[in-house]
Enzyme design. Structure first.
Site, PDB file in Angstrom:
ATOM      1  N   HIS A   7      24.481 -33.974  -8.118  1.00 23.13           N
ATOM      2  CA  HIS A   7      24.860 -33.273  -9.357  1.00 23.13           C
ATOM      3  C   HIS A   7      23.867 -32.166  -9.697  1.00 23.13           C
ATOM      4  O   HIS A   7      23.568 -31.937 -10.857  1.00 23.13           O
ATOM      5  CB  HIS A   7      24.874 -34.237 -10.538  1.00 23.13           C
ATOM      6  CG  HIS A   7      25.735 -35.456 -10.377  1.00 23.13           C
ATOM      7  ND1 HIS A   7      25.447 -36.476  -9.517  1.00 23.13           N
ATOM      8  CD2 HIS A   7      26.872 -35.824 -11.012  1.00 23.13           C
ATOM      9  CE1 HIS A   7      26.375 -37.429  -9.628  1.00 23.13           C
ATOM     10  NE2 HIS A   7      27.243 -37.061 -10.516  1.00 23.13           N
ATOM     11  N   HIS A  17      28.427 -44.633 -11.081  1.00 22.42           N
ATOM     12  CA  HIS A  17      27.000 -44.264 -11.103  1.00 22.42           C
ATOM     13  C   HIS A  17      26.623 -43.511 -12.385  1.00 22.42           C
ATOM     14  O   HIS A  17      25.775 -42.620 -12.356  1.00 22.42           O
ATOM     15  CB  HIS A  17      26.631 -43.469  -9.841  1.00 22.42           C
ATOM     16  CG  HIS A  17      27.359 -42.148  -9.695  1.00 22.42           C
ATOM     17  ND1 HIS A  17      27.861 -41.695  -8.501  1.00 22.42           N
ATOM     18  CD2 HIS A  17      27.659 -41.189 -10.596  1.00 22.42           C
ATOM     19  CE1 HIS A  17      28.438 -40.524  -8.679  1.00 22.42           C
ATOM     20  NE2 HIS A  17      28.317 -40.192  -9.948  1.00 22.42           N
ATOM     21  N   GLU A  20      35.343 -38.340  -8.142  1.00 20.91           N
ATOM     22  CA  GLU A  20      34.260 -38.960  -7.358  1.00 20.91           C
ATOM     23  C   GLU A  20      34.758 -40.141  -6.529  1.00 20.91           C
ATOM     24  O   GLU A  20      34.032 -40.619  -5.645  1.00 20.91           O
ATOM     25  CB  GLU A  20      33.126 -39.417  -8.297  1.00 20.91           C
ATOM     26  CG  GLU A  20      32.372 -38.251  -8.909  1.00 20.91           C
ATOM     27  CD  GLU A  20      31.454 -38.666 -10.064  1.00 20.91           C
ATOM     28  OE1 GLU A  20      30.580 -37.873 -10.431  1.00 20.91           O
ATOM     29  OE2 GLU A  20      31.613 -39.793 -10.596  1.00 20.91           O
ATOM     30  N   HIS A  70      37.242 -40.800 -15.329  1.00 17.23           N
ATOM     31  CA  HIS A  70      36.473 -40.279 -16.463  1.00 17.23           C
ATOM     32  C   HIS A  70      36.523 -38.758 -16.478  1.00 17.23           C
ATOM     33  O   HIS A  70      36.768 -38.127 -15.462  1.00 17.23           O
ATOM     34  CB  HIS A  70      35.036 -40.792 -16.511  1.00 17.23           C
ATOM     35  CG  HIS A  70      34.120 -40.391 -15.382  1.00 17.23           C
ATOM     36  ND1 HIS A  70      34.340 -40.692 -14.069  1.00 17.23           N
ATOM     37  CD2 HIS A  70      32.927 -39.739 -15.404  1.00 17.23           C
ATOM     38  CE1 HIS A  70      33.331 -40.256 -13.328  1.00 17.23           C
ATOM     39  NE2 HIS A  70      32.458 -39.660 -14.103  1.00 17.23           N
TER      40      HIS A  70
END
Lengths: 118, 278
Positions: free
Chosen positions: B59, B12, B239, B192
């Site tokens: 977030h 995302h 995530e 990431h």
């Protein structure tokens, strides 16, 4: 704060844990305020007084003014909140931020990402 | 009876939202990622789910550190997309599947999951971007149930706990009395890392193993602690917990309808999977 046992560390991967959340609460609260355009504009008009308004300490304010990403993390910044400052306020992308933290040029950083996929 | 008809998992990255807004789907940088979606949209046309139950992490839009739940569920009539400071254009609001939300919420609490219940909720890019990848015209043909997992402040809920949450959601869905076809989505990852001296870390080998485990050994990743996951997949690679919640909702085997891994999109190993119960 009560003394705590030594923490597991992962080189080059700072963890946003309870200690960081305590240390960085006001800094992160300021970054959270950047969800509003009016606040982003206010910050850009006078960065130092915007930091003062949120009660940032000297090391946090200096790290903000100097765009020192690694220091911002050391003084409690959480990356999801710092991202609002970097992306929404300063117009930097994540390769700019990556380059700033790793000492690479942006092109070197991007090449490293591409190489990871090979 | 309600049924999970599929699980769709995808990255995302906020930049995807800007690429959609600018119409860059055929741009050479973006094409290998966006090309993962036409086969999924064909499947959607065929299966026509009624509801999307989305497992994602906020977030700093709906939640801030003043009140940061480990697990939360939306029970609202509508969910709004708002300015989240990342420069991503907002999207039309999402209609909530209220009856199902309340049913799942009640069932989870009775099943020992202490959910935070949200009767008003805005949803950030981790929710909106996958929806726009599935329905690019942003005329949502489904109602939604947001399920939010803390990946902001460590310790995170363990991988094992996330998988069990998914199992409990699956049980709740199986007991919902209305005929409802539910697509469960899990968003974020894969490897990431945005912050620190190791920023830009990607671990393709781990990502491939994790994607394989979603089919062949769905509890494989539950062996890892939150810090193990940081070490293996980068700070934001964690995530993948949302993928584990999603995978837990189908108790039996699944087959792969479609799978795609492209490195990099922004700083991320961008992965997409569509799984169907066998």
């Amino acid at each position: 704060m009560i003394p705590r046992p030594p923490k597991r560390t992962i080189p080059g991967a700072p963890i946003f844990d309870s200690e960081a959340a305590r240390r960085g609460y006001l800094l992160n609260k300021m970054c959270y305020s950047f969800n509003s355009k009016a606040n982003r504009d206010d910050f850009l008009r006078d960065e130092r007084s915007y930091c003062e308004k949120f009660g940032l300490d000297q090391s946090q304010t200096t790290a903000i003014l100097e765009r020192d990403v690694l220091s911002l993390i050391r003084v409690g910044g959480g990356v999801y909140f710092l991202g609002k400052l970097a992306s929404g306020v300063l117009g930097l992308d994540m390769q700019d931020i990556g380059a700033l933290q790793t000492g690479m040029t942006k092109e070197e950083f991007k090449a490293k990402l591409v190489a990871s996929g090979k | 009876m309600a049924k999970v008809v599929g699980i769709m998992t995808t990255s995302h990255v906020p930049l995807i939202g800007k690429a959609i807004h600018l119409g860059l789907q055929q741009d050479p940088y973006w094409k290998p990622f966006f090309d993962g979606f036409p086969p999924i949209r064909e499947w959607l046309e065929k299966v026509k789910p009624d509801v999307v139950l989305a497992c994602y992490n906020d977030h700093g839009l709906n939640f801030f550190l003043d009140k940061q739940p480990t697990f939360a569920i939306g029970t609202a009539a509508t969910y709004t997309s708002e300015d989240e400071g990342w420069g991503i254009p907002t999207m039309p609001e999402f209609p909530g599947a209220e009856d199902l939300s309340w049913h799942v919420r009640d069932s989870l609490v009775r099943d020992d999951f202490d959910m935070v219940t949200c009767q008003e909720m805005s949803v950030d890019h981790a929710f909106t971007i996958p929806m726009a990848l599935l329905w690019p015209d942003q005329k949502w043909p489904v109602k939604v149930v947001p399920v939010c997992v803390n990946t902001v402040i460590f310790p995170l809920p363990s991988a094992r706990r996330c998988y069990k949450l998914g199992e409990a959601i699956g049980r709740a869905i199986a007991n919902f009395p209305e005929d409802t076809k539910i697509l469960v989505i899990g968003t974020g990852g894969l490897s990431h890392q945005l912050e620190g001296e190791r920023a830009g870390f990607i671990n393709k080998e781990f990502d491939l193993q994790f994607m394989d485990s979603m089919v062949t050994d769905p509890q494989w990743a539950t062996q890892f602690s939150d810090l193990d996951l940081v070490e293996q997949t980068g700070n934001e690679g964690v995530e993948l917990l949302n993928w584990l919640v999603a995978r837990g909702t189908i108790p039996g085997p699944v087959r792969v309808v479609h799978s795609n891994l492209h490195i990099p999109i922004s700083n991320t190993a961008a992965a997409t999977m569509l799984l169907e119960p066998v």
